[in-house]
Scaffold this active site. Structure first.
Site, PDB file in Angstrom:
ATOM      1  N   ASP A  52       0.798  -1.226   0.000  1.00  0.00           N
ATOM      2  CA  ASP A  52       0.000   0.000   0.000  1.00  0.00           C
ATOM      3  C   ASP A  52       0.828   1.273   0.000  1.00  0.00           C
ATOM      4  OD1 ASP A  52      -2.394  -1.267  -0.263  1.00  0.00           O
ATOM      5  OD2 ASP A  52      -2.870  -1.299   1.858  1.00  0.00           O
TER       6      ASP A  52
ATOM      7  N   TYR B  74      -9.800  -0.815   1.783  1.00  0.00           N
ATOM      8  CA  TYR B  74      -9.618  -1.030   3.223  1.00  0.00           C
ATOM      9  C   TYR B  74      -9.335   0.257   3.973  1.00  0.00           C
ATOM     10  CZ  TYR B  74      -9.947  -6.073   3.639  1.00  0.00           C
ATOM     11  OH  TYR B  74     -10.429  -7.349   3.687  1.00  0.00           O
TER      12      TYR B  74
END
Length: 782
Positions: free
Chosen positions: A401, A489
């Site tokens: 990420d 998320y």
């Protein structure tokens, strides 16, 4: 009610007029981002007391002015980079991807931090995509010293990376950005247009004619990696039902394309996957369709309201749910001090600086307790997610990420829900092109009740009260929190500073699953969670760096292993030889990656071998496993080979080097076999005894998906933590100097009870909220 001693929190019922969605986001924040309560007490409205940092925050991000100056210097023709504005760029152009702050060398910082040396100069780092070169690549540069003057230089930034090519990665393994995606869309549109009758028949009229075509009724997505070693590039595209919950409405249709190089005319079809079968050409797919071999056992839902995180009236209402839920309130006023300019905090003996980068997010420096440094740097290094499944998207997906600039996605926090009422909110900023973006109120600081005492004991019971002495100490901690929403998320990062000198790091995950189309035959990768949706099995691994400086840079890692041994003791002759546990204490000699001992039968302590407490014990900090400290399940996946070494063990310890500031590179994900940064190379046998040590640790969770992940994953279960706790660092527990306690004694003769509150009573406050005080998502462009 919050408390019988508190006036209830009251919201006005009148509606608040909001600017339209397309309006200036700054105005939207001004409308909803303000607190709307009035109070005469310190419960919510009082700002944290102000302090002054002992030194300036040299780790802070480069300023907006410096970012603009760096941008202009890079685009100056005399610099020789031949750059195009990113807004107009195509893959064969040279253009700036992003600008951020270059990490300072610790060896340059310590003379300033601990002495009278001048502060080291700041530098910027910039990633430039160089598609216009004869051999296209991505190259990272360092620009400085700052501010930009005639002496500022632009140099290749190579020293941070050990992969063999310095700051350069091949074009095919660079970030798959907008220009590259746009370059592939004509091919995708052409292929999908040729089979629109097939997709319409299979997916309730779903067709794709291109991302900008009004006839398109499907959305597309692809993940990472997009390359193995930079010699080729590919996209494994999955189609979905569009909408706010598209992550939850996947279709069983995948388009695989080859998109190697900068010339889009050479891009080609690799094939299709549907019904768990591969079709290498349009002709093969059409033949199967005409033969009636393509079908969908389940139709995907077109209305995904079930996946929105709003109130579902059809579920009914729980009794008394109309009452405001309990809340953490700093009733006595804030007990921490801040220097907002320097992003510096003091709390009950703790002090630390906060820094921020667009890739790593929130970072901590010079963490001290009662004036003594424990940690030089504490920072998140990577958030990895690896999936499994019998289809291209799930099987192929590994996310890093930081590749998606995790820090830039740390968005605005909602007061009273994401953080308690009355929290201290700070903005987080990052640079975007030649401008700077401010994520308002995206970091919060608050003191929280632990809901259990820090320490407690009841002595004796030979009277009506059941004790002769009772002592209990109130538990509390200061929490620094940020939430990064990276795609589907929402990662919540908490750093808890406890009263006893312990530091707790925890991560929670919420948000949408990256789900798969449901097939009964694929149950080994997750359960059915909706009409045509399956939860995709995956791992979350969050890697952290803790650069310990226990009273200096000369530290060692002590290992105390519990062992079952057979022995005899002369005072137990009837037992003969019996089994007992004992500690085998040793010092780890060399750098290594390692795992928690089975049954947690080993204690790991970073200690200073040259400093002892009053009892002669080396002073140190223990690394205490908390909840769900895991590593990747798959250690030999083709998608996460040498590019994900940091995620493959629970722990690692290395000797500090200025050239090893990061466990990962933001360009690693598309280089599984030839990464820009190979974490395993940090561990080359160097001695770590009485050296400057860095501990790398992993938090995370094996995400066994479930129907309760609908609409989103819940923070209660998706949770991982670790504690860094004093181990003989002090001469006794750090609770004796706390006044928030109660000491009760019963006179043995008279039975009278005496009660000592040490002058700390129960404060009261009155609060009325004039308007909704929720803080909404958004940014301010500066």
């Amino acid at each position: 009610m919050v408390s019988s001693l508190l006036t209830c929190l009251v919201f006005a019922s009148s509606a608040l007029a909001l600017p339209p969605l397309g309006h200036d986001r700054k105005l939207l924040h001004e409308a909803l981002g303000k607190r709307g309560y009035n109070t005469s007490s310190s419960c919510l409205s009082d700002a944290a007391p102000v302090t002054t940092a002992p030194k300036s925050n040299i780790w802070a991000q480069i300023s907006a002015a410096d970012n603009l100056a760096v941008w202009n210097l890079l685009h100056d023709p005399t610099t020789g980079l031949n750059l195009t504005d990113p807004a107009d760029a195509v893959p064969s152009d040279n253009y700036v991807f992003w600008i951020d702050t270059l990490p300072l060398n610790k060896t340059d910082v310590l003379p300033y931090l601990d002495g009278n040396a001048t502060a080291p100069p700041q530098y910027a780092r910039a990633i430039i995509f160089e598609g216009g070169k004869e051999v296209p690549d991505s190259q990272e540069y360092m620009i400085g010293p700052l501010p930009v003057t005639g002496s500022t230089t632009v140099q290749k930034l190579d020293y941070l990376y050990n992969g063999g090519s310095g700051g350069s990665v091949p074009y095919n393994s660079r970030y798959f950005d907008g220009p590259r995606t746009s370059a592939t869309d004509p091919l995708v549109a052409s292929i999908m247009s040729n089979i629109s009758d097939i997709t319409a028949a299979l997916f309730q009229g779903g067709v794709y004619f291109g991302s900008g075509d009004d006839r398109t009724t499907l959305s597309s997505t692809s993940g990472t990696p997009n390359s193995f070693d930079g010699t080729q590039a590919f996209r494994n595209i999955m189609f979905r039902i569009p909408g706010p919950a598209s992550y939850m409405t996947p279709l069983d249709f995948f388009l695989l394309i080859d998109c190697t190089g900068t010339d889009a005319s050479l891009y080609s079809l690799k094939g299709f996957v549907t019904g768990e079968k591969f079709y290498p050409t349009i002709e093969a797919l059409r033949t199967a369709f005409d033969a009636g071999e393509l079908s969908q056992e389940y139709d995907q839902t077109l209305d995904a309201d079930w996946a929105l995180v709003d109130y579902k009236s059809e579920l009914g209402k729980r009794d008394l749910e109309e009452r405001l839920a309990p809340a953490t309130l700093e009733i006595g006023g804030k007990r921490y001090k801040v220097d907002e300019t320097n992003q510096y905090v003091e709390y009950m003996g703790w002090s630390f600086y906060i820094a921020f980068t667009r890739t790593l997010g929130v970072m901590f420096y010079d963490i001290r307790f009662k004036g003594e440094r424990i940690i030089y740097e504490l920072s998140m290094q990577e958030a990895t997610a690896q999936y499994g499944g019998n289809q291209p998207k799930a099987a192929n997906t590994v996310y890093h990420d930081t590749y998606y600039s995790l820090g830039a996605e740390m968005g605005t926090l909602v007061e009273g829900y994401d953080c308690p009422w009355g929290s201290t909110f700070w903005n987080l900023t990052y640079h975007d092109g030649n401008g700077t973006t401010i994520n308002t109120n995206s970091l919060c600081i608050f003191e929280a009740d632990m809901s259990f005492p820090l320490s407690r004991h009841r002595y004796g019971s030979s009277n009506d009260y059941g004790f002769s002495r009772l002592g209990t100490v109130k538990g509390a901690q200061l929490i620094v929190r940020a939430i990064a929403t990276v795609g589907n998320y929402d990662y919540m990062f908490d750093y808890g500073f406890h009263l006893d000198g312990s530091l707790e790091v925890s991560v929670r995950a919420s948000g949408y699953l990256q789900s798969s189309f449901y097939y009964p035959t694929q149950g080994k990768w997750g359960p059915r969670i909706q009409q045509a949706t399956q939860g995709s099995l995956h791992d979350h691994i969050i890697t952290f760096k803790a650069d310990f400086d226990i009273l200096g840079t000369g530290n060692s890692l002590q290992v105390s292993e519990l062992k079952a041994v057979e022995q005899s003791q002369p005072w137990f002759p009837e037992l003969g030889v019996f089994e007992q546990m004992e500690m085998d204490v040793s010092i780890m000699q060399s750098e290594q990656q390692f795992n928690w001992a089975p049954n947690n039968q080993a204690m790991y302590v970073v200690l200073n071998p040259n400093e002892t407490n009053v009892w002669g014990e080396p002073r140190g900090y223990r690394i205490v496993p908390g909840r769900s400290d895991i590593h990747l399940t798959t250690l030999k996946s083709p998608w996460s080979l040498k590019n994900s070494e940091f995620a493959k063990t629970h722990l690692a310890v290395s000797k500090y080097h200025d050239t090893e500031p990061y466990a990962n590179s933001v360009m690693n994900i598309n280089n599984p076999t030839h990464p820009q940064q190979d974490f395993s190379k940090f561990f080359d046998g160097e001695s770590i005894e009485d050296e400057d040590l860095v501990v790398w640790f992993n938090l995370g969770m094996h995400h066994f998906t479930r129907s309760e992940d609908v609409p989103v994953t819940l923070y209660t279960e998706a949770y991982s933590s670790i504690v860094l706790a004093p181990q003989n660092f002090f001469d006794r527990a750090q609770d004796g100097d706390l006044l928030n306690r109660r000491w009760i004694e019963v006179d043995a003769d008279s039975g009278e009870l005496s009660f000592d509150a040490y002058g700390v009573g129960l404060d009261t406050c009155s609060i009325v909220l004039d308007e909704p005080s929720e803080r909404i998502l958004g940014v301010v462009n500066a």
